[in-house]
Design an enzyme around this catalytic site. Structure first.
Site, short mmCIF file in Angstrom:
data_model
loop_
_atom_site.label_atom_id
_atom_site.label_comp_id
_atom_site.label_asym_id
_atom_site.label_seq_id
_atom_site.Cartn_x
_atom_site.Cartn_y
_atom_site.Cartn_z
N SER A 8 33.81 41.84 40.18
CA SER A 8 33.35 43.10 40.73
C SER A 8 34.44 44.14 40.60
CB SER A 8 32.99 42.93 42.22
OG SER A 8 32.69 44.18 42.81
N HIS A 9 34.07 45.40 40.67
CA HIS A 9 35.04 46.49 40.69
C HIS A 9 35.80 46.50 42.02
CE1 HIS A 9 32.65 47.81 37.31
NE2 HIS A 9 33.62 48.65 37.02
N SER A 10 35.24 45.86 43.02
CA SER A 10 35.83 45.84 44.36
C SER A 10 36.33 44.44 44.69
CB SER A 10 34.76 46.25 45.38
OG SER A 10 35.15 45.90 46.68
N SER A 70 32.06 48.19 33.43
CA SER A 70 33.25 47.60 32.82
C SER A 70 33.47 46.15 33.25
CB SER A 70 34.49 48.44 33.10
OG SER A 70 34.77 48.46 34.48
#
Length: 126
Positions: A8-10, A70
């Site tokens: 995840s981006h987080s 991404s």
């Protein structure tokens, strides 16, 4: 056992989804988070994903679940360079991770774990 990596981006989101998947995988499934960039901010890190894959890889393969953009591209780059079987599941992040972990905990093979993750799209909420 098939391993699972949550991308995840987080960092917080990946850790939370991995925690949920581990719990619902009855503590047997190997699930690792790979969230955020290398400095702990928002983004993705190929190094973090590669480390997570290495942690859960025991020879039976690894399923990657990614949130968006991404992180999907990062997953594909990891697959290109991976040793052993590593597959990106086309699945919703949380539901797919839980389904994959539940199936992996039974000792299912890689294709079956990927299919379980991807079947999460079939479980509608209304």
């Amino acid at each position: 056992m098939v391993g699972i990596v949550v991308i995840s981006h987080s960092r917080t989101l990946s850790e939370g989804v991995a925690e949920l998947a581990r719990e619902l995988g009855v503590g047997k499934a190997a699930v690792e988070p790979a969230g955020g960039d290398a400095e702990g901010g928002m983004g993705t890190s190929i190094e973090l994903v590669e480390q997570a894959v290495e942690t859960v890889q025991d020879g039976d393969g690894v399923v990657l679940l990614a949130d968006l953009g991404s992180s999907v591209l990062t997953a594909k780059l990891v697959i290109d360079d991976a040793e052993g079987e590593v597959v990106l599941a086309d699945a919703p992040l949380a539901e797919g991770a839980v389904a994959a972990a539940s199936m992996a905990a039974t000792g299912a093979d890689l294709a079956t774990v990927v299919a379980a993750a991807e079947s999460a799209y079939d479980h509608r909420k209304r």
